[in-house]
Design an enzyme around this catalytic site. Structure first.
Site, short mmCIF file in Angstrom:
data_model
loop_
_atom_site.label_atom_id
_atom_site.label_comp_id
_atom_site.label_asym_id
_atom_site.label_seq_id
_atom_site.Cartn_x
_atom_site.Cartn_y
_atom_site.Cartn_z
N HIS B 94 0.84 -1.20 0.00
CA HIS B 94 0.00 0.00 0.00
C HIS B 94 0.87 1.25 0.00
O HIS B 94 1.82 1.35 0.77
CB HIS B 94 -0.90 -0.02 1.24
CG HIS B 94 -2.06 0.93 1.14
ND1 HIS B 94 -1.91 2.29 1.13
CD2 HIS B 94 -3.39 0.70 1.04
CE1 HIS B 94 -3.10 2.87 1.03
NE2 HIS B 94 -4.01 1.92 0.97
N PRO B 177 8.55 21.08 8.93
CA PRO B 177 9.85 21.24 8.27
C PRO B 177 9.85 20.77 6.82
O PRO B 177 9.06 19.89 6.45
CB PRO B 177 10.78 20.36 9.11
CG PRO B 177 9.87 19.28 9.65
CD PRO B 177 8.55 19.95 9.90
N VAL B 180 12.26 15.20 5.66
CA VAL B 180 11.67 14.08 6.38
C VAL B 180 12.72 13.31 7.14
O VAL B 180 13.87 13.20 6.70
CB VAL B 180 10.93 13.08 5.45
CG1 VAL B 180 9.65 13.67 4.93
CG2 VAL B 180 11.82 12.59 4.33
N GLY B 181 12.33 12.79 8.29
CA GLY B 181 13.15 11.83 9.02
C GLY B 181 12.53 10.45 8.87
O GLY B 181 11.71 10.21 7.97
N ALA B 183 10.25 9.00 10.40
CA ALA B 183 8.79 8.89 10.57
C ALA B 183 8.04 9.45 9.35
O ALA B 183 6.82 9.41 9.31
CB ALA B 183 8.34 9.63 11.83
N GLY B 184 8.79 9.95 8.36
CA GLY B 184 8.15 10.43 7.15
C GLY B 184 7.27 11.66 7.39
O GLY B 184 7.54 12.47 8.28
#
Lengths: 322, 322
Positions: B94, B177, B180-181, B183-184
């Protein structure tokens, strides 16, 4: 492949019952309003629906809530109907024995049938004692096997009770006097949720509706848990097969509809439409959707409103205990 | 001929919303449990359902209640997912852009869409501010037309954001921000009730599920308000057409099912069964029953549980005002 689970329910389940009293008045608004107002005057008892039919000359209320308030609401409505309805003047195509004809208590959710039987006995005794009316226990509350089913209990209707109640021992009520006045008698009982379901046929010929009804009803070898009769309607061009589905888990609405379509087809008659009288428990309609779209599984918990009701009632009960 | 009416409702209507956050974790029970527990920790927010899918590697929670508690529950679950899910390690069929992929707010009953848009903006700002995540407003809450629909918003998924968010102005988030880190990013929005509906086809050939999906989805001229994709399932013998029905009043489930049956039939493939993911609003399933049995009219109020929910919520609200 899918894993789904119901979560977050409170451990408590709220005891809820439904009561669906039928009154022998379907035309005079002021009488119907008064009976409804009597039921609605009890705090905690929700009058969820009112259904009236001029041809049947009959009104059906749907009351739900905790057992105490619902029982009180049913009693007050019965007392009001006894004052305002005269069976001597009542005409209608639906069979009836009294001003308040039947008072069924129905378990909702996790509520037991036994609780509804006890409610029926309690309310029945009170109607007999305070209103001086003959009361017959029926359905799951019946104390004689021949009183379990309403069609048998109502055979000959009010008029038979008037002429034979005082002299015929088999007509002796479970509670109350061995005579009827103008309010007639009342059947008080307990049963599973019932779906009052009509199918309209595209013919003016009442005999076809009656033949179709005979072909499906349980009493002569048709579908289990189905009571069916043929009726005229207010529209002279069409007739109806009018049914009580007593256990839609055993005999789903889809099966009933298909059987009627087949039976009517034998007479070259088309099915026009379905009609629900009052409300149905979620599961009965979910079963129709499951069959129509071939759901592998689908139950009432798939409905968001049903799930939220469980959660809300649980939270209310928790708050009341806190 | 029949006269039926809903009665006894309180005049007040309780403001209720639903929130159906999707998380990019469908396999590790301890992670799913922690996210669910974070949502359930808010008093007044009911976590009604949890649906997980290992092949999609995705979990969907259904939360309902008054707006304040539901918004708080959605925020806490998002915060928990950001800590426990690493998009660099996430694989699933998905599409997704973040640990908490989408957070839709949905009006229930008489609640307005505007209230849900305001909730989305409030929760979106808070996710950006407190969790330092890029947030995109979508659906009815979208501030750019190209962000109304999730398939467009999610094109290229997390991996595209990682490589292009810092350099591509069109990807600039509405809040938070421009990077992305692990956690998206998260899409927060408002929409009508959605029915997540799958139909399983009796073929192992994924290309047929994809062709059927192409044949019905709105984006290329198919059925209005239908998003559809073809997927493999855990059973290699069958494939699924997986859909979001965005407006079942416009395009009912029965129509979707029939169209899939026709499209699959063109490839000589049978429809095996339907599957509901999570819950559906009562009306969507009642519409299926109405079509199947040709009810002249039938709405969600015909369901006893729906009527009792309205009455119960009204009574609770009355008590709280008293």
């Amino acid at each position: 492949m899918m894993v789904s689970g119901s979560v977050g329910k409170t451990s408590s389940s709220t005891t809820l019952v439904e009561c669906v009293p039928n009154f022998s008045e379907g035309t005079r608004p002021e009488v119907m309003d008064a009976i409804q107002a009597a039921a609605a005057s009890v705090r905690g008892a929700a009058v969820l629906d009112r259904h009236a039919d001029a041809v049947h000359n009959r009104m059906v209320l749907t009351i739900a809530g905790p057992p105490g308030p619902v029982a009180e609401a049913a009693f007050r409505a019965t007392a009001c109907a006894a004052k305002l309805i005269d069976l001597e003047a009542h005409r209608g195509v639906h069979p009836r024995i009294g001003a308040t004809d039947v008072v069924p208590f129905v378990p909702l959710g996790a509520t037991s049938m036994q609780l509804c039987v006890e409610l029926a006995v309690r309310v029945g005794r009170r109607i007999a004692a305070e209103l001086d009316l003959p009361v017959y226990l029926y359905g799951e509350a019946a104390r004689r096997p021949e009183r379990r089913r309403l069609p048998e209990l109502r055979r000959g209707e009010y008029e038979r009770l008037r002429s034979h109640l005082a002299v015929e021992p088999s007509l002796a009520p479970d509670f109350g006097p061995q005579r009827v006045g103008s309010a007639g008698a009342t059947a008080v009982g307990a049963r599973l949720p019932l779906v009052a379901y009509n199918v309209t046929l595209a013919t003016a010929d009442l005999s076809i509706a009656r033949a179709v009804a005979r072909g499906i009803r349980e009493s002569i070898g048709g579908l289990p848990a189905v009571q069916a009769r043929g009726f005229r309607t207010a529209d002279p061009q069409v007739v109806q097969v009018s049914m009580n589905l007593l256990d839609t888990a055993r005999t789903p609405m889809t099966l009933v509809f298909e059987r009627i379509r087949q039976e009517a087809g034998r007479y070259g008659v088309q099915v026009l439409e379905s009609e629900l009288v009052g409300m149905a428990p979620a599961q009965a309609l979910v079963d129709v959707a499951r069959e129509a779209l071939r759901f592998g599984r689908l139950d009432a918990d798939a409905i968001l409103e049903t799930r939220l009701l469980q959660h809300t009632l649980g939270s209310v009960a928790d708050d009341e205990r806190a």
